[in-house]
Design a protein around this motif. Structure first.
Motif, short mmCIF file in Angstrom:
data_model
loop_
_atom_site.label_atom_id
_atom_site.label_comp_id
_atom_site.label_asym_id
_atom_site.label_seq_id
_atom_site.Cartn_x
_atom_site.Cartn_y
_atom_site.Cartn_z
N GLY A 1 47.73 47.53 33.42
CA GLY A 1 47.13 48.83 33.71
C GLY A 1 45.81 49.03 33.01
N PHE A 2 45.66 50.20 32.39
CA PHE A 2 44.38 50.54 31.77
C PHE A 2 44.07 49.66 30.56
N ALA A 3 45.08 48.95 30.06
CA ALA A 3 44.82 48.13 28.87
C ALA A 3 44.29 46.74 29.26
N THR A 4 44.10 46.54 30.58
CA THR A 4 43.61 45.23 31.03
C THR A 4 42.21 44.98 30.48
N MET A 5 41.98 43.76 29.97
CA MET A 5 40.67 43.44 29.42
C MET A 5 39.65 43.16 30.53
N CYS A 6 38.42 43.59 30.32
CA CYS A 6 37.38 43.39 31.36
C CYS A 6 36.66 42.07 31.19
N GLY A 7 36.78 41.43 30.03
CA GLY A 7 36.04 40.18 29.82
C GLY A 7 34.61 40.50 29.41
N SER A 8 33.90 39.47 28.95
CA SER A 8 32.53 39.68 28.52
C SER A 8 31.70 40.14 29.71
N ARG A 9 30.95 41.23 29.56
CA ARG A 9 30.12 41.81 30.63
C ARG A 9 30.93 42.17 31.86
N GLY A 10 32.25 42.30 31.71
CA GLY A 10 33.07 42.73 32.84
C GLY A 10 33.27 41.66 33.91
N THR A 11 33.08 40.38 33.53
CA THR A 11 33.14 39.33 34.56
C THR A 11 34.51 39.15 35.16
#
Length: 1276
Positions: A1158-1168
């Motif tokens: 859910g909302f705790a999912t990581m976006c990765g560097s620069r949201g990649t």
């Protein structure tokens, strides 16, 4: 420029990742953990990068260093002979004349030693420095080569190392560790060994007694180094993470300013820093032990030697009193050699751990190796693509399958279009065709061969990609387009033929037009990421770059999404022209661009849902028809007219468009960076140190301790001189008295030893505290100061994000080195020189004055010159390495572009080229600098010669006693040695002055737009929270970097509260600039902008921006979870309810809740880890959570497919209610309902009105609509 990916991690996977991050290793822990954690393996491995010439230099340098090391013990031998001569003269064994001739003989020996020392030091320092530059150059190239070898999955992972930190800081650390620091270590070891040989020859028994101090020192130092390298290994990954965050932040500075994220990001960054300080402070006890043991042992050794030596002398076991001194001085020389080695060892361990960091990347084997030579290279390529039953999940999220058995064929020389919602797997297909990833099952064929069996470079040069967010590299227009030739056989053509190909490609891509408008045409410099070109211009250059090598297959991933209708029309014509006779696979969200495709495949949920031609799919009346309906412009009433005019207008449209397009106000011009120097400061070293010390007020207790320690530490030398001379005197006494005197002075030496133990323990412990705090303080300050700057600072070429990140990584380190022990050791040296000189003049003024003023100035002058020269060298090298680091960081941040163009070899060559220059210039400067260095290291022998000769004369004429002579001589000579040692610290002095000046320069720089809490709007005005009223009155604007090119001229717009105003026009006509002015990234040159009747200049930007929200075309997300990214919209804490509401409004909540975390999912560097559409919706959620009174949308939906766009559009419609909105759009369907549409051309407003008003005018807007109207003959 990431490929779109819905990239999220499963909980187990993240746990593993964290575990790995804990051990600080990469995806594959190829490096055994213990090796990675420290140890010297990395260090020795560096030498594998030395070629034959380098090894020759190394060996000569090693030999010279060994020779230089033997000279000091030889001097002790002569010194011992001198003492015997003096004792002989004092007891009357020799006549004054004999005594003088002996003195003259030994004085000559000192001159020979001087020449030898000068020569050997010069040779070893020059040769090893050249060898080190060559070796690190090879290592850096190897590192970049291996970084470029990695598959794309490596760059998606968290473990991707920050390239700037690695190349700059770690590269410099390695260089320091294998240059003169290494030969100094060898010289020290050589002194150590030869001193013992001399001592054993002189008096073996006494030497054996004193030798016990050496193992004590060795054990202590060894343990300290072991603990220290463990600590270093823990620190590096923390700094690497901090460096990654900084690079991310500096490259998205507009978002940072728009949402005022400075405080939040500062805190995030500071968290990394405080972790580093916690580990750094563990070094205090280590340093306390390291420094104090040595000095303690040395003085104990003095005491022991005299106590035993005088007994052996009186009993007749030792014939000459000089032998006792030879042994003592030799053992002292050995111990001193140990002390010079200790600081070098710290540098060597640092070099070792930095090298291990670099080797981790170098050792990582990539499954897909772009530089590999293997794989078949067919002679011809037809371009038939077959995708059979392919299943695939991204390596970072193995549990989410993106393609589920997809089958698709793209016949040769035909156009196949892929459409479908965002995240359905369209771009994934591109990634697999480019072989960025390999599918888990199924096969992809090119001309009947599995692409995994083809040579990778060959494959990528035959398949060219144009991406949604085009990335251009810094360099000229020509360089950028020509980079499409590398790796193909056309790269070997002559310069003229290449230029002709480039011109043809630019012509085909309709780029020729605007290129000729640029000040230097094809030779215009573009700057980092071609900031100064509009989206359409960048896109056309990217297309030219992709087709210049005449590939067989062309992949277009949303190539026109970022363009306005006119530019899009041109680019579309360009694409149609270049995709003739090529196999073309197009991903498009704007269906108008693909209606003529030979085959359209609708992809949904990882498989092909429908496929056929445009007309066939419309007839089927399925999902595709629904998409078409959603995108059609509402023009039913104008239908008849449009169709009649279509025919005549199609031709005119292109001509008109060309007219409008030409004037892209010399966009691509980057002035040669001219003002980089004047905003730097140029304070001298003393002033820098003074200011830095003054700023450490909270550490005053530490400074009191250190100040006292300095005084006591420095006073050791005069005390030692007095004790020495008394001991010499004791040897001239009758046996009984000699022993009692000897006992007393031996005890005195032991007391000095205890004093030193305390002093140096205090210095080691306290100065580490100071060093850690200083580094943290300035690292944080540089970070904050850079973020405080306004946009024109970041527009400047010298402040590319890579260069800023590299300054942030190296400058605070330099300050830390100085403010730590170096400053203390320097102070101790100063106290010592001053007090010894005073003592010498007080005890015997004649000899004192001659030695103090004859010898010391020489030593000091040689050292000072070396500082000056090194300063220059340091600055130049720093600048040069920054440019190569910027190149590397640019390549890595654009790794997908690099790999799709198969540019790895070319980037490597350019990198080599830049480094080659650095090495060449560095070597020239070295030869001169090291001359003075060698002089400063050897001149003390000359001083000794003078002292002995003159002192000998004075004694022979009975003017001085031996006691006077020895007090003066030992005091000054030892302090002279210390003064020379002072100049060994010059490197850290020069570096830290440069660093301090950088900080002061940033402080002095006042940004034009900066926070001022005293300005309105104030808190109590919050009750009138209605929509904002924005008025733009007669505004003109030009960028600071090109003051003559007006981007906007005479703009007048009145945006009433609650209105929705849309800006349209050709790319490069100033629409986005208007948005930048509205959020006050810049101030207009003339005219004014008011919000609620108050000029923006009178408002505090931070408070004003609280009520404004910006959504950009290329949304910037940061490391952290989806929740963190949305919460960044608010400066205060937010509740989960607010976040969920914002997510619902921006229509991403369903997608987020479908993720495992859910909302705790990581976006990765620069949201990649997310696809373009998902990133964009998170960015919109971040904007909406602010509840802004003014919403600025810069192409907010360009990255979305029709489904998401409709959804987001609906979200924005909802969001617009109750607030004022200004939107820049290229897809006219998204703004047809605006209250007012403003049409820009050449920086001016040419038309404005509602959709219907403008259609009725039949002007520029009408033509744009024509370009975008879809096939409207849809069965109702």
């Amino acid at each position: 420029m990431s490929l779109k990916k819905e990239k999220l991690q499963s909980p187990e996977r993240r746990k593993n990742d964290d575990a790995k991050r804990g051990t600080n290793s990469l995806d594959k822990s190829d490096v055994p953990a213990d090796e990675a954690e420290g140890g010297m393996n990395g260090y020795f491995r560096v030498f594998k990068y030395a070629d034959r010439k380098t090894w020759t230099l190394n060996i000569i340098a090693f030999v010279a260093a060994i020779a230089a090391g033997t000279l000091l013990p030889l001097m002790n031998l002569i010194f011992g002979k001198f003492v015997s001569t003096f004792t002989g003269f004092a007891t009357g064994a020799t006549t004054p004349a004999q005594f003088r001739s002996e003195v003259n003989k030994y004085t000559l020996y000192f001159l020979y030693l001087f020449v030898a020392k000068f020569g050997t030091v010069y040779i070893h320092s020059v040769f090893i420095s050249i060898a080190a530059i060559r070796t690190t150059k090879a290592l850096r190239i190897e590192f970049i080569k291996h970084i470029l070898r990695q598959n794309i999955a490596y760059f998606d992972s968290d473990s991707a190392a920050s390239v700037t930190t690695q190349v700059t800081t770690n590269g410099n650390d390695v260089n320091n560790g294998i240059s003169e620091k290494l030969t100094l270590t060898i010289q020290g070891l050589s002194t150590f060994v030869s001193a013992f040989i001399v001592a054993f020859i002189a008096q073996w028994k006494l030497t054996l007694i004193i030798i016990c101090i050496i193992p004590t020192i060795l054990i202590a130092v060894g343990m300290c180094i072991f603990v220290d390298s463990k600590n270093e290994a823990q620190l590096l990954p923390i700094f690497s993470k901090g460096g990654l965050l900084a690079e991310e932040v500096f490259s998205t500075v507009r978002t940072v300013h728009a949402f005022w994220l400075n405080p939040l990001l500062s805190r995030k960054y500071d968290k990394h820093l405080s972790d580093a300080v916690d580990i750094g402070l563990k070094k205090s006890p280590v340093y306390a032990v390291l420094f104090s043991t040595e000095f303690f042992c040395v003085y104990c050794g003095y005491g022991l030697a005299f106590w035993q030596g005088i007994r052996m002398y009186t009993s007749g076991e030792i014939k000459e009193s000089g032998d006792v001194f030879t042994v003592i001085l030799a053992v002292i020389a050995a111990a001193n050699a140990m002390t010079t080695i200790a600081p070098q060892i710290i540098v060597l361990t640092k070099a070792s751990s930095s090298a291990s960091e670099l080797f981790k990347t170098i050792d990582r084997k990539s499954e897909i190796d772009p530089l590999g030579e293997e794989g078949e290279v067919p002679t011809a390529c037809n371009g038939v693509i077959e995708i059979k039953d392919v299943a695939f999940a991204y390596p970072a999220r193995p549990d989410i399958t993106v393609l589920k058995g997809l089958t698709l064929s793209a016949p040769a020389h035909k156009t196949t279009a892929l459409v479908g919602s965002s995240g359905s797997g369209k771009s994934t297909i591109v990634g697999l065709l480019e072989r960025w990833y390999d599918q888990s099952s199924g096969t992809i064929y090119l001309d009947g061969t599995d692409i995994r069996e083809l040579n990778l470079t060959w494959l990528r040069t035959k398949i060219r990609l144009v991406q949604q967010e085009p990335v251009l590299f810094s360099g000229t227009v020509y360089d950028n387009v020509a980079s499409g030739l590398f790796g193909t056989d056309k790269a070997n053509l002559s310069q003229e033929e290449q230029r002709a190909l480039v011109k043809k490609a630019c012509n085909d891509a309709y780029a020729e037009e605007f290129i000729n408008q640029l000040p230097k045409g094809y030779d215009t410099q573009l700057g980092e990421r071609a900031m100064n070109l509009s989206g359409g211009q960048k896109q056309r250059l990217a297309i030219a770059r992709s087709i210049v090598s005449e590939p067989t297959v062309l992949l277009l991933d949303e190539a026109t999404s970022a363009l306005d209708p006119k530019a899009e029309k041109i680019v579309q014509l360009a694409l149609d022209r270049v995709s003739k006779d090529r196999t073309t696979i197009v991903i498009a969200h704007k269906l108008s661009t693909i209606r003529n495709a030979d085959n359209i495949a609708l992809i949904s949920d990882g498989v092909v849902g429908e496929q056929g031609t445009h007309d066939k799919l419309l007839a089927d009346d399925g999902a595709y028809t629904r998409l078409v309906r959603a995108q059609d412009l509402d023009q039913a009433q104008d239908e008849e007219h449009l169709d009649e005019d279509n025919a005549d207008n199609a031709d005119n449209a292109v001509e008109d468009v060309v007219l409008v397009q030409t004037q892209t106000q010399a966009s691509g011009v980057v002035p040669e960076a001219k003002r980089s120097d004047n905003d730097g400061m140029n304070y001298n070293l003393v002033k820098c140190i003074f200011i830095v010390l003054k700023e450490q007020g909270d550490l005053w207790k530490c400074f009191v301790v250190l100040g006292l320690a300095c005084l006591f530490g420095g006073a050791t030398y005069p005390a030692q001189a007095i004790l020495f001379s008394r001991v010499v005197e004791a040897f001239q006494l009758p046996a009984g008295r000699a022993v009692t005197q000897g006992d007393f002075y031996s005890l005195m030496f032991f007391i000095v030893a205890l004093g030193n133990l305390a002093v140096y323990a205090a210095v080691g412990w306290t100065s580490n505290i100071v060093a850690q705090q200083v580094a943290r303080k300035y690292r944080r300050e540089i970070f904050d100061l850079i973020l405080k700057q306004d946009m024109s600072f970041f527009d400047d070429q010298t402040n590319a994000s890579g260069a800023l990140a590299s300054n942030l990584s190296s400058y605070p380190d330099n300050l830390r080195e100085l403010m730590g022990f170096n400053l203390m050791l320097i102070c101790i040296n100063v106290v010592n020189v001053v007090s010894s000189s005073i003592l010498a003049i007080a005890v015997g003024w004649k000899l004192g004055l001659v030695v103090v003023f004859g010898a010391l100035p020489l030593i000091v002058f040689a050292g000072y010159l070396r500082i000056r020269l090194e300063f220059k060298l340091e600055e130049l090298t720093g600048k040069r390495f920054a440019s190569s680091a910027a190149l590397a960081s640019e390549a890595v941040s654009a790794i997908r572009t690099v790999s799709s163009l198969a540019l790895e070899r070319h980037i490597l060559a350019r990198y080599q080229d830049r480094l080659h220059g650095v090495a060449r210039d560095g070597i020239k400067a070295l030869a001169w600098t090291m001359f003075w260095y060698a002089l400063s290291q050897s001149v003390s022998f000359l001083a000794m010669a003078l002292g002995f000769w003159y002192g000998g004369r004075l004694i022979s004429y009975g003017e001085y006693t031996t006691t006077q002579f020895f007090t003066v001589f030992i005091g000054v000579i030892f302090s002279g040695e210390a003064a020379a040692a002072f100049f060994a610290y010059t490197t850290s002095l020069t570096k830290s002055a440069t660093a301090a000046n950088y900080v002061f320069g940033l402080r002095r720089r006042q940004p034009a737009v900066q926070e001022d809490p005293s300005k309105p709007p104030f808190e109590d005005e919050q009750d009138k929270k209605g929509p904002a009223h924005l008025e733009i009155q007669d505004v003109s604007f030009a960028y600071e970097s090109r003051p003559h090119a007006k981007v906007l001229q005479g703009i007048d717009v009145d945006v009433k509260p609650g209105q929705f105003v849309a800006c349209v026009g050709a790319s490069g006509c100033g629409k986005s600039t208007l948005i930048s002015l509205a959020i006050r990234f810049y101030d207009p040159v003339t005219g004014r902008i008011t919000c609620d009747d108050r000029p923006l200049k009178k408002l505090c930007p931070r408070k004003y921006r609280r009520e404004v929200a910006l959504v950009q075309q290329e949304p910037a997300l940061y490391q952290g979870s989806v929740r963190d990214n949305i919460a960044m919209g608010m400066e205060t804490d937010v509740t989960d309810a607010q976040i969920e509401t914002a997510a619902k409004q921006s229509n991403i909540s369903d997608f987020i809740t479908s993720l495992p975390e859910g909302f705790a999912t990581m976006c990765g560097s620069r949201g990649t880890q997310l696809s373009g559409g998902q990133r964009q919706r998170i960015a919109i959620a971040r904007a909406l959570i602010r509840e802004p009174r003014l919403l600025l949308l810069d192409e907010a939906t360009s990255a979305l497919d029709t489904e998401s766009e409709r959804v987001v559009q609906a979200a924005l419609e909802q969001a617009k209610s109750g607030r004022t909105t200004i939107a820049v759009a290229h897809r006219l369907s998204t703004i047809k309902d605006a209250d007012m549409i403003i049409v820009f051309a050449k920086g001016r407003i040419v038309e404005s009105g509602t959709h219907h008003d403008l259609l009725a005018k039949r002007g520029v807007y009408y033509e744009m609509c024509l370009g975008q109207s879809l096939d409207r003959i849809i069965p109702a």
